[in-house]
Design a protein around this motif. Sequence first.
Motif, PDB file in Angstrom:
ATOM      1  N   ALA A  16       0.803  -1.223   0.000  1.00 58.90           N
ATOM      2  CA  ALA A  16       0.000   0.000   0.000  1.00 58.90           C
ATOM      3  C   ALA A  16       0.836   1.274   0.000  1.00 58.90           C
ATOM      4  O   ALA A  16       0.483   2.261  -0.629  1.00 58.90           O
TER       5      ALA A  16
ATOM      6  N   ALA B 166      -2.947  -1.563  -2.558  1.00 52.77           N
ATOM      7  CA  ALA B 166      -3.822  -1.239  -1.429  1.00 52.77           C
ATOM      8  C   ALA B 166      -4.834  -2.354  -1.178  1.00 52.77           C
ATOM      9  O   ALA B 166      -5.561  -2.761  -2.077  1.00 52.77           O
ATOM     10  N   GLY B 167      -4.866  -2.815   0.057  1.00 57.37           N
ATOM     11  CA  GLY B 167      -5.877  -3.782   0.480  1.00 57.37           C
ATOM     12  C   GLY B 167      -5.530  -5.229   0.220  1.00 57.37           C
ATOM     13  O   GLY B 167      -6.130  -6.126   0.820  1.00 57.37           O
TER      14      GLY B 167
ATOM     15  N   ALA C 103      -3.977  -6.828   3.324  1.00 59.09           N
ATOM     16  CA  ALA C 103      -4.566  -6.357   4.576  1.00 59.09           C
ATOM     17  C   ALA C 103      -4.838  -7.481   5.581  1.00 59.09           C
ATOM     18  O   ALA C 103      -4.546  -7.323   6.776  1.00 59.09           O
TER      19      ALA C 103
ATOM     20  N   GLY D  49      -8.214   2.328   7.114  1.00 61.34           N
ATOM     21  CA  GLY D  49      -8.321   1.859   5.745  1.00 61.34           C
ATOM     22  C   GLY D  49      -8.541   0.361   5.735  1.00 61.34           C
ATOM     23  O   GLY D  49      -9.097  -0.211   6.676  1.00 61.34           O
ATOM     24  N   ALA D  50      -8.074  -0.307   4.680  1.00 57.90           N
ATOM     25  CA  ALA D  50      -8.290  -1.745   4.559  1.00 57.90           C
ATOM     26  C   ALA D  50      -7.636  -2.506   5.706  1.00 57.90           C
ATOM     27  O   ALA D  50      -8.236  -3.415   6.292  1.00 57.90           O
TER      28      ALA D  50
ATOM     29  N   LEU E 266      -9.462  -1.639   9.089  1.00 57.47           N
ATOM     30  CA  LEU E 266     -10.749  -2.334   9.190  1.00 57.47           C
ATOM     31  C   LEU E 266     -10.560  -3.811   9.506  1.00 57.47           C
ATOM     32  O   LEU E 266     -11.316  -4.394  10.294  1.00 57.47           O
ATOM     33  N   ALA E 267      -9.537  -4.427   8.896  1.00 59.02           N
ATOM     34  CA  ALA E 267      -9.267  -5.837   9.172  1.00 59.02           C
ATOM     35  C   ALA E 267      -8.827  -6.035  10.620  1.00 59.02           C
ATOM     36  O   ALA E 267      -9.179  -7.023  11.263  1.00 59.02           O
TER      37      ALA E 267
ATOM     38  N   THR F  53      -5.741  -0.169  -9.211  1.00 60.50           N
ATOM     39  CA  THR F  53      -5.479   0.555  -7.957  1.00 60.50           C
ATOM     40  C   THR F  53      -4.553   1.736  -8.217  1.00 60.50           C
ATOM     41  O   THR F  53      -3.367   1.698  -7.879  1.00 60.50           O
TER      42      THR F  53
END
Length: 310
Positions: A75, A96-97, A100, A149-150, A153-154, A306
């Motif tokens: 990321a 990104a993500g 994650a 972010g990802a 949140l995880a 992305t």
Amino acid sequence: MKTVLVLVESVNEYLPILEEAGFRLILAPTPATRAEAVATRGGEIDAVLTRGPLGLTAAEMAALPGLGIICVLGAGYEQVDLPAAQARGITVTNGAGVNAPTVADHAMALLLSLVRDIPLADASVRRGEWRKVTRPSFTGKTVGILGLGAVGLAIAKRATGFDMQIAYHNRSPRTDVDFNYCATPQALAAESDVLIVATPGGSGTAHLIDKAAIDALGEEGFLVNIARASVVDTGALVDALQHGRLAGAALDVFDDEPQVPDVLKALSNVVLTPHVGGLSPEASRATVQRVADNLLAFYAGKPVLTPVYA
């Protein structure tokens, strides 16, 4: 056939994904091979694969006349000269993500190891001792997440499984969660029993966690950083750990990797890992596949998946 200059060193096992997608690779994972490739083979290079800390400089871009796209593994892209890329019309993508879940797993592993004193307990048993220390539980505690972010949140998803409350600070509140939003990093630290840093690096986030935030976290607080070392004032962190103004810290990132300050190594209230938070077979395969997908889209004249900037 398009040629990709590969500056990364951690995903060699999965680079055949790029070759199978039709790309030719120039491997340059060391400073010396990188400089040589840029100086002697610059005219061949169409794309660059790098990591955030490795980046790509304006001077290097200028030496690559055919460069059309820079793909960043992971990321963060803090050492990529974005103004230079934009001025040249070079597309920049990141991962990104993609990793994650793996980063969030490592954040929780660090948190559990730190708060429950696992490394020292393990060492005591191996020495034939029977060191028993009462350590905090997680139920009802508040975990503050800097950067929702990802990855953030995880982490939140995993922390709720431990019956923890979630607070967070972002550039702006999210409308898709009901976690407690704090307006500043310091306010977040004051709210938290554990503070997890999950925000990108770069100048915009430098020392968001400063002495004031560390003091707000307090003598019973714990800090976990799986993002970038630059987000935390290392000097202030060390001072707080040495003088009991912070209970402990777990770090996967450092200011001058792979150099780790001896003062950190000497502390008994820290857990240290060598920037492995995003590494797993699943994450490595997925991140290289994301690079392949971005390259294929770019050279087919389609939008990349992305983009770092539109």
